[in-house]
Design an enzyme around this catalytic site. Structure first.
Site, PDB file in Angstrom:
ATOM      1  N   SER A   1      -9.730  29.296  51.957  1.00 59.62           N
ATOM      2  CA  SER A   1     -10.736  28.607  52.741  1.00 59.62           C
ATOM      3  C   SER A   1     -12.079  28.714  52.039  1.00 59.62           C
ATOM      4  O   SER A   1     -12.490  29.809  51.657  1.00 59.62           O
ATOM      5  CB  SER A   1     -10.814  29.222  54.140  1.00 59.62           C
ATOM      6  OG  SER A   1     -11.938  28.739  54.826  1.00 59.62           O
ATOM      7  N   SER A   2     -12.778  27.602  51.878  1.00 60.59           N
ATOM      8  CA  SER A   2     -14.109  27.641  51.265  1.00 60.59           C
ATOM      9  C   SER A   2     -15.103  28.318  52.194  1.00 60.59           C
ATOM     10  O   SER A   2     -16.096  28.888  51.749  1.00 60.59           O
ATOM     11  CB  SER A   2     -14.578  26.223  50.934  1.00 60.59           C
ATOM     12  OG  SER A   2     -14.608  25.435  52.110  1.00 60.59           O
TER      13      SER A   2
END
Length: 200
Positions: free
Chosen positions: A87-88
């Site tokens: 996940s960024s």
């Protein structure tokens, strides 16, 4: 459909025979040809069943998303296959992208159900000229849902794992046992036990 006034006496039987042969289905003619020209009730019923299936699938996808939420701040009782590098927004988190994709297909099917309903009521008198969008929506919904279920099964369901340690921690830290205490102690006494458990 309709009066059949412009067709030969054999046209209907031959059309049914041809369509049955080419589709492999046992097709039968409508009992009321006038009703078949304007009433889209069978299509609405079919699309409604697809929407019902979509609602159940979307609910399952929601459960997967909720139960896999984490890695620390959520429930985290199941581990989903990592389909992305991460996940960024939250490093180390496994995004539930397969479940989210299934949700989105289901939302799209809800829209197609609305389309079928509006097209069914848009007929006028003894005709409904909206059958093309009705059939397109139904076939599109069936195809998308079939592909979505196969993809979700392969990329998510087959690889999901229980996080046994997290399940045990959530269970032992839970106050859900109080519901069973109500039958033997009564509600007020059970609530008192729960408050003492939380305080200590």
């Amino acid at each position: 459909m309709g009066t059949g006034v412009t067709a030969t006496p054999f046209y209907r039987a031959r059309a049914l025979e041809y369509l049955s042969h080419s589709t492999g289905l046992q097709l039968v003619g409508s009992k009321d040809l006038f009703e078949a020209s304007w009433d889209m009730g069978a299509f609405m019923l079919h699309m409604g069943l697809l929407k019902r299936i979509a609602a159940k699938l979307s609910k399952i996808a929601n459960d997967f998303r909720l139960l896999s939420s984490g890695p620390r701040g959520g429930i985290g009782e199941i581990l989903l296959p990592a389909l992305q590098p991460g996940s960024s927004l939250m490093p180390g988190k496994v995004n539930p992208v397969a479940a989210e994709a299934l949700n989105q297909v289901c939302f799209y099917v809800y829209g197609m159900d609305t389309t079928v309903g509006m097209a069914a009521e848009a007929g006028q008198l003894q005709l409904n000229a909206m059958e093309p969008i009705i059939l397109f929506s139904i076939h599109n919904a069936m195809d998308l849902m079939r592909k979505a279920v196969l993809t979700f099964t392969k990329t998510c369901v087959e690889g999901v794992q229980a996080n046994a340690a997290r399940c045990e921690a959530n269970l032992t830290g839970s106050t859900a046992f109080a519901t069973e205490l109500v039958t033997t102690m009564g509600y007020e006494a059970a609530a008192k036990v729960v408050k003492e458990r939380l305080a200590s």
